[in-house]
Design an enzyme around this catalytic site. Structure first.
Site: not given
Ligand code: SAH
Length: 464
Positions: A419, A77, A336
């Site tokens: 991130c 996977c 945003e």
């Protein structure tokens, strides 16, 4: 070294994608699923001049850091890359990756990083943490519908309704949908021909509220016998929202541009700390709520608010960090790019009774510079003031136009939530060249079993 050669290698290092790295007489081999300390037999798949890629064939001597994977499909996977590595070692690897990027790309010296870096925040139980899952539908050799995960780097589906990172109810939902498809002859979408109806299903689960959302992504405008599917899904305890998102484009993008509510509400509610959030099918929401609370807690600690501050939260999504900070600040502005997310952000402020948060739709690198210039025009050249700027950009990091304006505004603190530690390092280097100092760095493991790592950083403006 040549393709198809079988070699023995001891794994000495780990690459950025989680692969084991072994050296044979100076030749570097990247071997997926091998762990530092393993001695393995591997078959060369691709040989370049000084390095190559090999497939793990046999583990001749397992590393003390090797564990048996919880999921039988861990190697095949594409979801998990380092499930066979002991969790403490995973954390070490992630802390090392952040540090390496800050040194190499950011140019920060090792002794500074020793002083400012805090220990990586790991999980007590590094499985079953995801509140969101998107399962693709496909067709097996017998023509039956299947769902599961894409095998690494391909779009071949491995049938598996029981992902170890997800919540147990995913399986129940997937089995209901597959049985329904078989009974009513509803076909899975086929990427190659563009035919077939069901593309993906998005499942969201509120860890705090136990509310469930199911959103079916369809290549069309309706699902035949939808009432029957809804009847079956509704029997699951906690079912709150069943929706459909049409996506008829031949694209890798999973969701369509809009969604329709088929049953219940168009959103689920979840809480992080004492803030409640409404999440609709198209909103971005952090996938690991346990670690998100710790991540935001760290961001809040780094912002060090006393009560009257003006804060900008750029890349605010549905206002998650903004609302977390608003309780402690004078005023929070969120920016945003996705309009629906801003609608959610406004509603989230409202349901939490938060009145000191204001939200703007647009690109952070346009909204902030425009605000800054308009402010100066309207206030006789005076500079718009901010005490703290928080950024939480996607992997590509911040646009330079945004960093430029942040430096011009000169907030006392910048809290950077990242991130991708490579773009983080690049952006920190820029800001540290513009009068900021690196004060704190803390990696947070939001995605155990994968190579991804989140980082929170605090920059402080140097007083001149
Ligand atoms: N802080 C939020 C979301 C972080 S994810 C949270 O913790 O939940 C990054 C967000 O940035 C996404 O919501 C994405 O839609 C948004 N985004 C991407 N590019 C952007 C840009 N140029 N300007 C503003 N927002 C952007």
């Amino acid at each position: 070294m040549q393709k198809n050669d079988i070699v023995t290698a001891e794994i000495e290092d780990i690459g950025v994608n989680g692969e084991g790295i072994g050296k044979i007489d100076g030749y570097t081999l990247f071997i997926k699923d091998a762990v530092i300390g393993d001695v393995v037999e591997a078959k060369i798949m691709k040989a370049k001049k000084s390095y190559g890629y090999a497939r793990l064939m046999k583990i001749l001597r397992p590393s003390p850091d090797r564990v048996s994977p919880k999921c039988p499909y861990a190697r095949k996977c594409g979801g998990c890359q380092i499930q066979e590595m002991e969790y403490g070692k995973q954390l070490e690897f992630k802390a090392g990756k952040v540090r390496g990027n800050l040194e190499r790309i950011g140019g920060f010296p090792g002794d500074l990083l020793d002083r400012v870096t805090e220990p990586v925040i790991g999980m007590e139980t590094p499985f079953g943490y995801r509140n969101k899952a998107q399962f693709p539908f496909g067709t097996d050799r017998d023509g039956e519908p299947v769902t599961g995960f894409y095998a690494g780097r391909t779009h071949d589906i491995i049938a598996n309704t029981d992902c170890a990172l997800g919540v147990p109810v995913n399986r129940e939902i997937l089995e209901i949908i597959l049985a329904f498809m078989k009974e009513y002859g509803i076909r899975s979408y086929d990427e190659k021909t563009g035919k077939g109806l069901l593309r993906h299903v998005l499942i969201r689960y509120g860890f705090a509220t136990k509310e469930i959302m199911v959103c079916l992504i369809v290549n069309g405008s309706r699902i035949p016998h939808a009432d029957e599917l809804i009847r079956r899904l509704r029997l699951i305890e906690g079912m709150t929202s069943i929706a459909m998102s049409p996506n008829t484009r031949q694209t890798n993008v999973i969701m369509g541009d809009s969604y329709q509510v088929l049953w219940g509400q168009g959103f689920i509610t979840d809480c992080i700390g004492d803030v409640r959030y409404q999440i609709s099918p198209l909103s971005f929401y952090q996938v690991n709520p346990v670690q998100t609370e710790r991540l935001y807690g760290t961001a809040l600690e780094y912002a060090d608010l006393k009560g009257g501050e003006t804060v900008w939260d750029l890349y605010c999504g549905i206002g998650t960090i903004s609302l977390f900070l608003a309780r402690k600040a004078g005023k929070v502005y969120g920016v945003e790019i996705i309009p629906q997310a801003i609608e959610d952000a406004k509603r989230n402020a409202e349901i939490n009774g938060i009145e000191n948060a204001e939200f703007f739709v647009g690109k952070a690198e346009q909204v902030l510079p425009e605000y800054y210039e308009a402010y100066a025009r309207e206030h006789g050249g005076e500079t718009a003031h901010a005490d703290v700027v928080v950024v939480d950009p996607p992997r590509k990091g911040c646009d330079e136009a945004l960093l430029r304006t942040i430096a011009d505004m000169g907030p006392d603190k910048v809290v950077y939530v990242s991130c991708d530690s490579a773009t983080l390092a690049r952006d920190l280097k820029y800001l540290c060249g513009e009068g900021y100092e690196l004060k704190k760095v803390r990696p947070v493991d939001m995605f155990p079993e994968t190579v991804h790592v989140e980082t929170v950083v605090r920059l402080q403006r140097k007083h001149t």
